[in-house]
Design a protein around this motif. Structure first.
Motif, short mmCIF file in Angstrom:
data_model
loop_
_atom_site.label_atom_id
_atom_site.label_comp_id
_atom_site.label_asym_id
_atom_site.label_seq_id
_atom_site.Cartn_x
_atom_site.Cartn_y
_atom_site.Cartn_z
N ASP A 163 31.60 26.52 33.09
CA ASP A 163 32.69 27.48 33.29
C ASP A 163 33.92 27.06 32.48
OD1 ASP A 163 33.34 26.13 36.63
OD2 ASP A 163 33.94 25.40 34.66
N ASP A 164 35.04 27.66 32.80
CA ASP A 164 36.26 27.44 32.01
C ASP A 164 36.77 26.01 32.07
OD1 ASP A 164 37.68 30.73 32.72
OD2 ASP A 164 36.16 30.04 31.28
N GLN A 165 36.26 25.24 33.02
CA GLN A 165 36.69 23.84 33.12
C GLN A 165 36.04 22.97 32.05
OE1 GLN A 165 39.08 22.55 35.21
NE2 GLN A 165 39.42 24.72 35.61
N GLU A 183 25.56 29.04 33.52
CA GLU A 183 26.57 29.43 34.52
C GLU A 183 27.41 28.23 34.96
OE1 GLU A 183 23.97 33.04 36.55
OE2 GLU A 183 24.36 31.20 37.67
#
Lengths: 114, 111
Positions: free
Chosen positions: A62-64, A59
């Motif tokens: 993420d998109d970063q 989790e």
């Protein structure tokens, strides 16, 4: 003895900047991983990578975050827009398909976001 | 408590004594590894033990695994000052080699 290497050993960056952390896994290894350890906390799994694609991610990833194996030797972790809470030690690890499954870790890159 | 909890959290012993660290986990495992970390440094792989193994040795290290109790222990015999470090267990619970690390035991060996 072959070992996983990571560069740089310490990276200081300003919030919002992109950083790329580099790893050179052990040469005949096929599975690659990134973990991180925030100061004083547990080592946490971020992502695993095999056959040029992500096998599993947590989790936290993420998109970063993104990973890449740009050539036959390097394995990189990119953080697009760093946050203060990204400050941590980032460890790369690799594993051989044919070994007895030990994961070998690099010395880590200490990322400090100011 | 979370997967991969070690106890004690800290242990201080005299050189030459044995050090025992324990790790407990919640779900079934595929295998479990022990690592050493010197302050602020990388993780050094010590031993991997698979779920069908009960004991493994490597030099002064002995690892046991009790799957019925969901626990593992690391014994360092005849400790040395150079053994001073944090020791972590890491469990592969999914069979995908994504390791869940414990909180670690900080071992201090006094010369």
């Amino acid at each position: 003895e072959p070992e996983v290497t990571q560069t740089p050993s310490h990276q200081v960056t300003q919030m919002g900047q992109e950083v790329i952390l580099r790893c050179v896994p052990i040469s005949n290894h096929l599975y690659f991983y990134w973990y991180r350890q925030i100061l004083g906390q547990k080592v946490e799994f971020l992502v695993s990578f095999y056959n040029n694609e992500i096998s599993e991610k947590s989790e936290i990833f993420d998109d970063q975050f993104s990973v890449e194996r740009p050539d036959g030797s390097n394995f990189t972790l990119k953080i697009r827009s760093t946050k203060l809470e990204d400050s941590a030690m980032y460890f790369c690890a690799s594993r051989s398909q044919t070994s007895s499954y030990e994961q070998y870790f690099g010395p880590g890159t200490r990322l400090t976001v100011t | 408590s979370q997967q991969g909890e070690e106890d004690p959290q800290a242990l201080s012993i005299q050189e030459g004594e044995n050090a025992t660290m324990n790790c407990s986990y919640k779900t079934s495992i595929n295998n479990l590894q022990w690592y050493r970390q010197n302050s602020g440094r990388g993780l050094v792989h010590l031993i991997l033990i698979r779920s069908n193994e009960r004991e493994k040795h490597s030099g002064r290290l002995r690892v046991t695994l009790d799957t019925s109790k969901k626990s593992s222990s690391l014994l360092i015999t005849a400790s040395r000052a150079a053994d001073t470090a944090s020791y972590f267990c890491a469990a592969d619970t999914s069979g995908t080699y994504k390791y869940i690390f414990g909180t670690g035991t900080r071992l201090k060996v006094l010369a």
